[in-house]
Design a protein around this motif. Structure first.
Motif, PDB file in Angstrom:
ATOM      1  N   CYS A  48      -5.209  -2.779  -6.281  1.00 37.35           N
ATOM      2  CA  CYS A  48      -6.287  -3.265  -5.392  1.00 37.35           C
ATOM      3  C   CYS A  48      -6.532  -2.269  -4.278  1.00 37.35           C
ATOM      4  O   CYS A  48      -5.803  -2.220  -3.308  1.00 37.35           O
ATOM      5  CB  CYS A  48      -5.913  -4.639  -4.813  1.00 37.35           C
ATOM      6  N   GLY A  49      -7.572  -1.463  -4.440  1.00 34.54           N
ATOM      7  CA  GLY A  49      -7.961  -0.511  -3.401  1.00 34.54           C
ATOM      8  C   GLY A  49      -7.330   0.851  -3.605  1.00 34.54           C
ATOM      9  O   GLY A  49      -6.152   0.959  -3.960  1.00 34.54           O
ATOM     10  N   MET A  74      -2.800   3.810  -2.803  1.00 35.03           N
ATOM     11  CA  MET A  74      -3.165   2.759  -3.754  1.00 35.03           C
ATOM     12  C   MET A  74      -2.528   1.442  -3.322  1.00 35.03           C
ATOM     13  O   MET A  74      -1.348   1.419  -2.927  1.00 35.03           O
ATOM     14  CB  MET A  74      -2.713   3.126  -5.166  1.00 35.03           C
ATOM     15  N   GLY A  75      -3.328   0.380  -3.387  1.00 34.49           N
ATOM     16  CA  GLY A  75      -2.803  -0.958  -3.139  1.00 34.49           C
ATOM     17  C   GLY A  75      -2.342  -1.544  -4.469  1.00 34.49           C
ATOM     18  O   GLY A  75      -2.975  -1.333  -5.501  1.00 34.49           O
ATOM     19  N   ILE A  76      -1.225  -2.272  -4.437  1.00 30.07           N
ATOM     20  CA  ILE A  76      -0.705  -2.899  -5.654  1.00 30.07           C
ATOM     21  C   ILE A  76      -0.195  -4.295  -5.305  1.00 30.07           C
ATOM     22  O   ILE A  76       0.484  -4.479  -4.278  1.00 30.07           O
ATOM     23  CB  ILE A  76       0.416  -2.033  -6.279  1.00 30.07           C
ATOM     24  N   LEU A 122       0.895  -1.172   0.000  1.00 31.87           N
ATOM     25  CA  LEU A 122       0.000   0.000   0.000  1.00 31.87           C
ATOM     26  C   LEU A 122       0.923   1.208   0.000  1.00 31.87           C
ATOM     27  O   LEU A 122       1.768   1.342   0.897  1.00 31.87           O
ATOM     28  CB  LEU A 122      -0.897   0.004   1.243  1.00 31.87           C
ATOM     29  N   VAL A 123       0.804   2.051  -1.030  1.00 29.20           N
ATOM     30  CA  VAL A 123       1.776   3.142  -1.185  1.00 29.20           C
ATOM     31  C   VAL A 123       1.073   4.473  -1.409  1.00 29.20           C
ATOM     32  O   VAL A 123      -0.082   4.520  -1.845  1.00 29.20           O
ATOM     33  CB  VAL A 123       2.738   2.885  -2.374  1.00 29.20           C
ATOM     34  N   GLU A 124       1.793   5.538  -1.132  1.00 31.75           N
ATOM     35  CA  GLU A 124       1.346   6.895  -1.448  1.00 31.75           C
ATOM     36  C   GLU A 124       1.870   7.270  -2.832  1.00 31.75           C
ATOM     37  O   GLU A 124       2.802   6.652  -3.343  1.00 31.75           O
ATOM     38  CB  GLU A 124       1.858   7.866  -0.367  1.00 31.75           C
TER      39      GLU A 124
END
Lengths: 523, 83
Positions: A179-180, A230-232, A124-126
């Motif tokens: 994802c998300g 954002m999830g990746i 999960l990143v900015e």
């Protein structure tokens, strides 16, 4: 030089907005003049005038709350914002805004890797996290997960995914692996998509669709919100990795090669986003045009033959890789070899067969999630630095590939440019990427490049081919080519835009979507 | 500190050898002995700072949110060989 202002905003209103921004995020993070570095927000490879897509200022919030403050202030003063993540969308406009005079909302300071989950393989990143940043984070923490980088290591995970960019590993379809999201809307409110909408959810990065409408897509290639998280999904390091190159000697081989590749890709024998690159896209990694040929017009066959001999490559070069346990890789390699041996003159190389080949070296990195900037050398081919990508989608068929290739090749010859291109093979389609190189300091060449680009858009559309992404200068024209049923899609996008952003402050013009008060104007 | 800034933002293009587009370009333009940025002795700190902020030919620009003014000042002096 007169100060650049947002359209319809006078200097007093603008300075009022800058003061409010400064109060919200600190004056040192408001860049409003030359000395503060606002020129670094221009398109470094402008295909139009260098200062055409010029911002009036840039603001750099530190966190989500400050992003919300900035967006609310922009709404109050009706100042257009242009959000960027790492600002390195370099073949498509870089950090520059589509609407001249916009304030760039630079999200680079939101650069936290919030979570990496080894068990399920995700992060999960900015938006400020680049491929390099996440790669170095994973290396430092001893993670066994791979990223899937774009060819530009400085690109941002959120930015590239939101522009629906592609990579080269089995996770090469970036948006499919997203994802998300967390998104700031135009009124400053905050929403989380998918399972993130359920408080205390532990599946936000595990299940893409959540409950109800699946909205993540509308926040990609659009101006409906500002993505702040954002999830990746990240690929677990496979037990074995075997990159390879298969070269094909003749220009017309592309047709037979792709016909053989389609069933292999659709049945996932080919596991990654493999690429078929044209001879010049390989040659330009280590050399320049003038080292091979100084004449005008396309490179003659004799020169192409010399390049093929010197670099042991073909007119077309298929870069792919095997992933998994050794016995499975052996068996799969056998299937692929047998299939492509049908092409006369095909030559097969594993990476270890080409230990000193810089092109194999950087392809090997990209296909195993190691970020690199080596491909950037392609823009040294003719010098001058300018480059813009023309990127139509093609079915995975030999006939379409040859049709697109020959159309672009012939037009290049007509307008005096080389064809440097590749096909990146997805689930059921290919991203055909043609790198149009031009000298950014040669106005006549830029004029020719613009003319070529416009002809290509029209000709591709007439043949039923559309681009998947584009440069600021061509967003309107390409959006207009997706006009089925009297522009039904654009009209729908405009209705969503008016509902979510009635004042039209977010990224006016992105992908041809304009707010009501700017529609129909010559922007 | 300047070395860290160089490693993070410049080395991927300006480290020695093939696979580094900045080095390759400078070699083609000015010859082998002026190809590696860290070895150059003919660049002023002001010129370096100006190129970093505005880009130059194949080199994109770098924003204050990427390389702060303080870091840029240190980097420019470091590459210009000024103490």
């Amino acid at each position: 030089m007169a100060r650049k202002l947002p359209p319809g905003i006078d200097i007093t209103e603008f300075e009022g907005a800058l003061a409010a921004f400064a109060e919200a995020i600190g004056i040192e993070w408001v860049f409003a003049d030359e000395s503060a570095g606002v020129s670094s927000y221009r398109d470094p490879f402008a295909i139009v005038d260098d200062d055409h897509f010029e911002p009036s200022a840039a603001v750099a919030p530190a966190d989500v709350e400050q992003v919300q403050d900035i967006v609310r202030i922009a709404g109050d003063f009706e100042i257009p914002l242009w959000p960027i993540s790492t600002g390195k969308n370099l073949a498509y406009g870089g950090p520059a805004p589509r609407l001249p005079g916009s304030v760039v909302l630079d999200l680079k300071r939101l650069n936290k890797v919030i979570e990496v989950n080894e068990e399920f393989g995700y992060a999960l990143v900015e938006p400020g996290v680049s491929y390099l940043d996440l790669y170095e984070h994973l290396q430092k923490t001893g993670s066994k997960l791979w990223i899937d980088p774009a060819s530009n290591a400085m690109g941002g995970i959120v930015g590239n995914t939101a522009d629906r960019g592609v990579g080269y590993t089995p996770y090469g379809d970036h948006f499919a692996m997203q994802c998300g999201m967390e998104v700031v809307l135009a009124d400053g409110s905050l929403v989380r998509t998918g399972m993130g909408a359920l408080p205390n959810s532990n599946t936000w990065q595990l299940f893409k669709y959540g409950f109800g409408p699946y909205l993540d897509g509308i926040f990609t290639q659009s101006n409906f919100g500002v993505i702040t998280k954002m999830g990746i999904w990240l690929m677990p390091e496979p037990p074995g990795y075997r990159p390879y190159l298969i070269t094909f000697p003749r220009e017309e081989d592309i047709e037979q090669v792709i016909e053989i590749l389609r069933p292999l890709k659709v049945s996932l024998v080919i596991q990654n986003a493999a690429t078929i690159s044209n001879i010049l896209l390989d040659a330009c990694i280590t050399g320049t045009r003038s080292q091979y040929y100084t004449g005008d017009g396309p490179l003659p066959p004799s020169v192409l033959t010399k390049i093929m001999t010197d670099q042991k490559i073909g007119m077309w070069n298929f870069y792919s890789a095997l992933y998994g346990p050794e016995p499975i890789m052996d068996a799969t390699w056998g299937v692929i070899r047998d299939a492509l041996s049908a092409v006369p003159g095909a030559r097969f190389y594993l990476a270890e067969d080409r230990p000193n080949d810089p092109v194999m070296a950087y392809r090997k990195k990209l296909m195993s999630g190691e970020p690199t900037l080596a491909e950037f050398n392609s823009i040294n081919w003719t010098g001058g630095g300018g480059h813009v990508d023309f990127s139509p989608i093609s079915p995975i068929t030999g006939a379409d590939a040859m049709k697109q290739y020959s159309m672009i090749r012939d037009r290049c010859a007509e307008f005096g440019f080389d064809y440097l291109g590749e096909f990146i093979i997805g689930w059921r389609e290919m991203h055909h990427i043609f790198m149009l190189l031009f000298d950014g300091e040669d106005e006549s060449q830029k004029t020719q490049a613009r003319a070529l680009f416009s002809v290509l858009i029209d000709e591709a559309a007439k043949a039923g081919y559309g681009e998947y992404r584009t440069h600021l200068a061509y967003m309107d024209k390409i959006a207009a080519s997706y006009n089925w049923n009297d522009n039904a899609l654009l009209k729908l996008n405009e209705r969503i835009k008016d509902a979510l952003d009635p004042k039209g402050i977010l990224a006016p013009g992105k992908q041809g979507i304009w707010p009501k008060h700017l529609r129909g104007q010559k922007n | 500190m300047a070395e860290q800034v160089y490693q993070k933002w410049c080395s991927h293009c300006h480290a020695p050898g093939i696979g580094h587009p900045g080095t390759q370009r400078l070699e083609w333009s000015f010859g082998k002995d002026r190809a590696v940025l860290k070895d150059r002795t003919d660049l002023s700190a002001d010129y370096i700072a100006q190129v970093v902020r505005n880009g130059r030919l194949e080199m994109p620009s770098f924003r204050p949110t990427e390389i702060s003014d303080t870091d840029l000042d240190a980097l420019a002096k470091f590459l210009a060989g000024e103490k």
